[in-house]
Design an enzyme around this catalytic site. Structure first.
Site, PDB file in Angstrom:
ATOM      1  CB  SER A 156     -21.945 -39.189 -24.235  1.00  0.00           C
ATOM      2  OG  SER A 156     -22.804 -39.117 -22.723  1.00  0.00           O
ATOM      3  CE1 TYR A 169     -26.250 -35.836 -26.232  1.00  0.00           C
ATOM      4  CE2 TYR A 169     -25.906 -37.235 -23.842  1.00  0.00           C
ATOM      5  CZ  TYR A 169     -24.948 -35.722 -24.581  1.00  0.00           C
ATOM      6  OH  TYR A 169     -24.149 -35.780 -24.678  1.00  0.00           O
TER       7      TYR A 169
HETATM    8  N1  LIG Z   1     -20.905 -31.547 -20.978  1.00  0.00           N
HETATM    9  C1  LIG Z   1     -20.749 -32.945 -21.306  1.00  0.00           C
HETATM   10  O1  LIG Z   1     -21.449 -33.251 -19.493  1.00  0.00           O
HETATM   11  C2  LIG Z   1     -20.801 -33.874 -22.213  1.00  0.00           C
HETATM   12  C3  LIG Z   1     -20.589 -34.806 -21.625  1.00  0.00           C
HETATM   13  C4  LIG Z   1     -20.558 -35.484 -22.762  1.00  0.00           C
HETATM   14  C5  LIG Z   1     -20.969 -35.414 -23.794  1.00  0.00           C
HETATM   15  N2  LIG Z   1     -21.464 -34.610 -24.289  1.00  0.00           N
HETATM   16  C6  LIG Z   1     -21.162 -33.261 -25.935  1.00  0.00           C
HETATM   17  O2  LIG Z   1     -20.037 -32.684 -25.727  1.00  0.00           O
HETATM   18  C7  LIG Z   1     -20.131 -31.692 -26.870  1.00  0.00           C
HETATM   19  C8  LIG Z   1     -19.821 -30.670 -26.529  1.00  0.00           C
HETATM   20  O3  LIG Z   1     -20.795 -30.540 -25.573  1.00  0.00           O
HETATM   21  P1  LIG Z   1     -20.220 -28.561 -24.179  1.00  0.00           P
HETATM   22  O4  LIG Z   1     -20.293 -29.680 -23.324  1.00  0.00           O
HETATM   23  O5  LIG Z   1     -19.631 -28.445 -24.857  1.00  0.00           O
HETATM   24  O6  LIG Z   1     -21.411 -28.559 -24.401  1.00  0.00           O
HETATM   25  P2  LIG Z   1     -22.414 -27.045 -24.889  1.00  0.00           P
HETATM   26  O7  LIG Z   1     -24.116 -26.872 -25.356  1.00  0.00           O
HETATM   27  O8  LIG Z   1     -21.645 -26.142 -24.505  1.00  0.00           O
HETATM   28  O9  LIG Z   1     -21.717 -27.244 -26.519  1.00  0.00           O
HETATM   29  C9  LIG Z   1     -21.932 -27.585 -27.872  1.00  0.00           C
HETATM   30  C10 LIG Z   1     -22.317 -26.558 -28.970  1.00  0.00           C
HETATM   31  O10 LIG Z   1     -22.941 -27.264 -29.982  1.00  0.00           O
HETATM   32  C11 LIG Z   1     -23.549 -26.418 -30.123  1.00  0.00           C
HETATM   33  N3  LIG Z   1     -24.821 -26.994 -31.416  1.00  0.00           N
HETATM   34  C12 LIG Z   1     -25.632 -27.613 -31.207  1.00  0.00           C
HETATM   35  N4  LIG Z   1     -26.578 -27.823 -31.828  1.00  0.00           N
HETATM   36  C13 LIG Z   1     -26.082 -27.469 -32.959  1.00  0.00           C
HETATM   37  C14 LIG Z   1     -26.955 -27.413 -34.572  1.00  0.00           C
HETATM   38  N5  LIG Z   1     -27.231 -28.570 -34.678  1.00  0.00           N
HETATM   39  N6  LIG Z   1     -25.934 -26.932 -35.437  1.00  0.00           N
HETATM   40  C15 LIG Z   1     -24.218 -26.202 -34.958  1.00  0.00           C
HETATM   41  N7  LIG Z   1     -23.981 -26.365 -33.776  1.00  0.00           N
HETATM   42  C16 LIG Z   1     -24.888 -26.691 -32.885  1.00  0.00           C
HETATM   43  C17 LIG Z   1     -24.480 -25.581 -29.733  1.00  0.00           C
HETATM   44  O11 LIG Z   1     -24.605 -23.811 -30.067  1.00  0.00           O
HETATM   45  C18 LIG Z   1     -22.973 -25.445 -28.425  1.00  0.00           C
HETATM   46  O12 LIG Z   1     -22.644 -24.022 -28.944  1.00  0.00           O
HETATM   47  C19 LIG Z   1     -21.915 -31.970 -27.613  1.00  0.00           C
HETATM   48  O13 LIG Z   1     -21.653 -33.432 -28.428  1.00  0.00           O
HETATM   49  C20 LIG Z   1     -22.312 -32.697 -25.986  1.00  0.00           C
HETATM   50  O14 LIG Z   1     -23.050 -33.764 -26.412  1.00  0.00           O
HETATM   51  C21 LIG Z   1     -21.234 -33.184 -23.071  1.00  0.00           C
END
Ligand SMILES: NC(=O)c1ccc[n+]([C@@H]2O[C@H](COP(=O)([O-])OP(=O)(O)OC[C@H]3O[C@@H](n4cnc5c(N)ncnc54)[C@H](O)[C@@H]3O)[C@@H](O)[C@H]2O)c1
Length: 277
Positions: A156, A169
């Site tokens: 991230s 995080y």
């Molecule tokens: N959205 C943002 O702004 C952002 C920014 C930087 C990094 N990220 C990272 O991007 C990645 C994807 O996130 P996103 O934005 O699509 O959010 P999201 O919450 O829509 O998707 C994350 C998915 O991971 C699944 N998940 C969470 N914990 C889990 C576990 N223990 N086992 C299996 N599945 C699990 C959730 O059910 C969800 O479907 C994550 O690693 C998040 O930390 C997101």
């Protein structure tokens, strides 16, 4: 001809958001998909995680491309579950070429010293042990296949500067960078590449929810769409408030396809310039 014809890709957190976007796009490029998602809530989290219906929708969208998918409901914190998921996919598709350790989440957001041990541990287990579990489940198989592979871990942009209310995080996502660099070094002689993506704010349910909106705009009962957009937009030098999931997918597609064939140990920041502030 697709960029991933004949490839098999494992994606954690594939029920919605970025993970779903990766699954559908990679299938459009010719890959078969192995998908894992918890599809349930973690007790110490406030932001809702995906549901079984979300994962079914990913399955529907992947199959609509003409490719196949093995989808499993399970927790990425559990190595046995991750290994069984990969095994089920390899039984079906015959091999594994690419893994995207995408599952993650911010957990309960509080100042660092206010977190309970369980709140801290859950976030580190999902966001740091999770990617290690994904790597552990695929690397032995890739080595045995003997023709390389590609792993991408989703870190991230929060690793680039301090953030309040997210120490668990930030610590875990910073750890992912160490994991990527070290594994990339260990695996380079085997042609297995390991890279990180560092997204800025991405328009997914992880950020577009009342908890995050309240954090960004603490006054009042929750901001309007316009207010939220304005506050988020002030964090990106480019004239957009956030990226869309497909913007991260395109970066990962570069890293895992032949376009990125000599890229390993890299940290690809995708954030409309937020890191420049
Ligand atoms: N959205 C943002 O702004 C952002 C920014 C930087 C990094 N990220 C990272 O991007 C990645 C994807 O996130 P996103 O934005 O699509 O959010 P999201 O919450 O829509 O998707 C994350 C998915 O991971 C699944 N998940 C969470 N914990 C889990 C576990 N223990 N086992 C299996 N599945 C699990 C959730 O059910 C969800 O479907 C994550 O690693 C998040 O930390 C997101």
């Amino acid at each position: 001809m697709g960029k991933l014809d004949g490839k098999v890709v494992f994606i954690s957190g594939a029920a919605r958001g970025q993970g779903r976007s990766h699954a559908v796009r990679f299938a459009q490029e010719g890959a078969d998909i192995i998908a894992l998602d918890i599809c349930a809530q973690i007790e110490t989290y406030d932001i809702p995680l995906a549901t079984p219906e979300d994962l079914k929708e990913t399955v529907r969208l992947v199959e609509a491309t003409g490719r196949s998918i093995v989808a499993v409901e399970g927790d990425v914190r559990d190595l046995e579950v991750v290994e069984q998921t990969v095994a089920a996919g390899v039984d079906r598709f015959g091999r594994i070429d690419i893994a995207v350790a995408n599952a993650g989440g911010v957990g309960r957001m509080k100042m660092g010293w206010e977190l309970t041990a369980d709140e801290f541990r859950d976030v580190v287990e999902v966001n740091l042990f999770g990617p290690w579990n994904v790597a552990k489940a695929v690397i032995g198989r890739m080595l045995a296949q003997g023709d390389g592979g590609a792993i991408v871990m989703t870190s991230s942009g929060v690793v680039n500067r301090p953030f309040a209310n997210m120490v668990h995080y930030v610590a875990a996502k910073t750890g992912v960078i160490g994991l990527v660099r070290s594994l990339a070094y260990e695996l380079a002689p085997h042609g297995i590449r390991v890279n990180a993506v560092l997204p800025g704010m991405v328009n997914t349910p992880l950020v577009d929810n009342p908890v995050i909106r309240k954090l960004y705009v603490p006054d009042g009962d929750g901001p309007t769409d316009e207010e939220f957009r304005a506050v988020a937009g002030a964090m990106t030098p480019m004239p957009v408030p956030w990226l869309e999931p497909q913007d991260i997918t395109e970066g990962i597609l570069y890293l895992v396809s032949d376009s990125g064939r000599y890229v390993t140990g890299a940290e690809l920041t995708l954030d409309a310039g937020t890191q420049l502030f």
